[in-house]
Design an enzyme around this catalytic site. Structure first.
Site, PDB file in Angstrom:
ATOM      1  N   GLU A  50       0.853  -1.215   0.000  1.00 19.35           N
ATOM      2  CA  GLU A  50       0.000   0.000   0.000  1.00 19.35           C
ATOM      3  C   GLU A  50       0.880   1.254   0.000  1.00 19.35           C
ATOM      4  O   GLU A  50       0.794   2.093   0.910  1.00 19.35           O
ATOM      5  CB  GLU A  50      -0.942  -0.027   1.194  1.00 19.35           C
ATOM      6  N   GLU A 105      -5.056  -8.548  -1.186  1.00 16.76           N
ATOM      7  CA  GLU A 105      -5.764  -8.426   0.094  1.00 16.76           C
ATOM      8  C   GLU A 105      -7.253  -8.230  -0.163  1.00 16.76           C
ATOM      9  O   GLU A 105      -7.620  -7.366  -0.959  1.00 16.76           O
ATOM     10  CB  GLU A 105      -5.259  -7.229   0.922  1.00 16.76           C
TER      11      GLU A 105
HETATM   12  C1  BGP Z   1      -4.226  -3.210   5.015  1.00 13.58           C
HETATM   13  C2  BGP Z   1      -2.865  -3.800   5.374  1.00 13.58           C
HETATM   14  C3  BGP Z   1      -2.884  -5.143   5.996  1.00 13.58           C
HETATM   15  C4  BGP Z   1      -4.125  -5.448   6.812  1.00 13.58           C
HETATM   16  C5  BGP Z   1      -5.392  -4.878   6.225  1.00 13.58           C
HETATM   17  C6  BGP Z   1      -6.583  -5.017   7.130  1.00 13.58           C
HETATM   18  O1  BGP Z   1      -4.098  -1.850   5.077  1.00 13.58           O
HETATM   19  O2  BGP Z   1      -2.088  -3.897   4.190  1.00 13.58           O
HETATM   20  O3  BGP Z   1      -1.690  -5.228   6.742  1.00 13.58           O
HETATM   21  O4  BGP Z   1      -3.939  -5.114   8.113  1.00 13.58           O
HETATM   22  O5  BGP Z   1      -5.252  -3.523   5.901  1.00 13.58           O
HETATM   23  O6  BGP Z   1      -6.625  -3.921   7.998  1.00 13.58           O
HETATM   24  P1  BGP Z   1      -6.806  -4.133   9.564  1.00 13.58           P
HETATM   25  O7  BGP Z   1      -5.805  -5.167   9.949  1.00 13.58           O
HETATM   26  O8  BGP Z   1      -6.551  -2.805  10.157  1.00 13.58           O
HETATM   27  O9  BGP Z   1      -8.221  -4.617   9.750  1.00 13.58           O
END
Ligand code: BGP
Length: 470
Positions: free
Chosen positions: A172, A363
């Site tokens: 990201e 993701e």
């Molecule tokens: C994205 C990241 C991941 C993961 C995901 C879910 O921004 O790349 O690392 O964490 O978000 O977010 P969260 O874990 O805050 O629910």
């Protein structure tokens, strides 16, 4: 209905080192920024690791990875995405020589994947830069960090050239503008940073991303390198032209990063933005040459969509590191992220229309408070039909994009095993097909339990998508 997924579609799951490995100071690992962020993005960083920081132990993947990868293999994973913790390899970030024990860990991890025919998909930087870089150089505000990152990348490319054929540069990469400490190891508080400083740090990461893309192509000629973008899908809240313009401009905050990686230069609208806002970035002719090293594919995270409106009084909601206005046509998760499967097809289509590069969804997932219960045979499990519905509906939209002729090469659902969440640093926000017995107070046996979605995803992979409910 006959599945439209290509026969070599890379089905799998994704995690990040800092959210699962634990062993935060084992075998020579240096501290990362995550080791001093016990509340994630919810609270302030600490001076040193504190016991309430769940990431110090994570789900102990550092010691349990063999058991976990065996479970991924039981689901039939073709690919497993994780990151290499930079501070496991270069504890201070600027060390002259790498930490051999750190390199050995990832050798064993990738060997375990390959033993089951699972391809590693490795993120070089996933929100876990060495803390020492922040303390000594103010992180990515210092151009020297580019060379430290190149040294890290070259070391792991050479070490794992025969094991890892899929690489992502920065997780990201657009998020540095939102979370400069977590993403850029920048100690200066965001409120104190000038736009010129913030965009210069962004620029240095973009140069580093292109530079290691070139390095990877030289060291591992048969490898594929992708950028990784936080996919913020923006709709206008109403058909009012003011809302449409607002959404169009907001979209650029995401697509400009894909543009730079795919076209090898800054889009004119971003240069114009710098000019109009007197933003001075430290860009050299050599940087412009390096940026021309473009990626082989575009990968991105997708969880939800948001709305933009010119009416500041409309109701706001959250999303992955992004705030937007509530879309009245969509439901939300318990954390306020709006669930929009069709938005994934929209994003795939827009990215491919713009850049004509293969796409990889690295993701996608549903964070929820799962309840461990006993099934009719007395086995502990989680009846996560809500997660099956979320994933199924998103995959059906991916299939429609593939049927439209868009080359989607893979899908690694986020948090394939319960891990510590990034933004809130919680265990209770669970994403996995596998439940891990650990709670937010740090207690638990760390035992793993297969959820209902474990078997659902196993069948989806086994049939290459045939068993999806359309
Ligand atoms: C994205 C990241 C991941 C993961 C995901 C879910 O921004 O790349 O690392 O964490 O978000 O977010 P969260 O874990 O805050 O629910």
């Amino acid at each position: 209905m006959k599945s439209k997924f290509p026969k070599d579609f890379l089905w799998g799951g994704a995690v990040a080192a800092n959210q699962c490995e634990g062993a935060y100071n084992e075998d020579g690992k240096g501290l990362s920024v995550q080791d001093v962020m016990p509340q994630g993005l919810r609270g302030d960083r600490t001076d040193k690791p504190t016991p309430d920081n769940l990431k110090l132990k994570g789900i102990d993947f550092y010691h349990c990875y063999r058991e976990d990868i065996k479970l991924f293999a039981e689901m039939g994973f073709k690919v497993f995405r994780t990151s290499i913790a930079w501070s496991r390899i270069f504890p201070n970030g600027d060390d002259a020589a790498p930490n051999e024990k750190g390199l050995e860990f990832y050798d064993k991890l990738f060997d375990e994947c390959l033993k089951y025919g699972i391809q590693p998909l490795v993120t070089l930087s996933h929100y876990e830069p060495p803390l020492a870089l922040a303390e000594k150089y103010n992180g990515w505000l210092d151009r020297r960090t580019i060379s430290f990152f190149e040294r890290f990348a070259e070391t792991v490319f050479k070490r794992y050239k025969n094991k890892v054929k899929y690489w992502l540069t920065f997780n990201e990469i657009n998020a540095i503008l939102k979370a400069p400490f977590m993403c850029g190891a920048i100690m200066t508080d965001k409120s104190q940073l000038t736009k010129s400083q913030l965009y210069t740090a962004m620029h240095y990461q973009l140069v580093a991303s292109a530079s290691v893309t070139r390095l990877c192509h030289e060291i591992i000629p048969d490898a594929k390198v992708g950028c990784m973008i936080l996919g913020v899908t923006v709709y206008p809240l109403t058909p009012s032209p003011d809302d449409v313009i607002k959404a169009m401009l907001r979209d650029r905050e995401t697509y400009q990063f894909a543009h730079i990686h795919a076209r090898g230069e800054y889009p004119s609208y971003l240069l114009r933005y710098f000019e109009k806002n007197n933003i001075k970035i430290d860009i050299t002719e050599s940087d412009r040459e390096i940026l021309k090293n473009t990626v082989d594919f575009i990968s991105f995270s997708y969880y939800s969509s948001i709305c933009e409106s010119a009416d500041e009084n409309a109701d706001m909601t959250g999303g992955n590191l992004s705030k937007g206005f509530i879309n009245p046509y969509l439901k939300s998760t318990a954390w306020g992220w709006q669930i929009d499967p069709k938005g994934l097809r929209y994003t795939l289509t827009k990215l491919y229309d713009l850049y004509s590069l293969p796409l990889f969804i690295v993701e996608n997932g549903l964070g929820a408070e799962d309840i461990l219960a006993e099934d009719e045979n007395g086995n502990k499990t989680v009846n996560d039909d809500y997660r099956i519905d979320y994933l199924n509906s998103h995959l059906v939209e991916v299939e429609k994009a593939i049927d439209d002729g868009i080359p989607v090469i893979g899908y690694t659902s986020w948090g394939c095993i319960d891990i510590v969440s990034a933004s809130t640093a919680e265990m209770k926000k669970r994403y996995g097909y596998i439940y891990v017995d650990r709670t937010d107070d740090g207690s638990g046996t760390l035992k793993r339990y297969k959820k209902k979605s474990f078997y659902w995803y196993r069948d989806v992979i086994k049939t290459n998508g045939e068993t999806l409910k359309r």
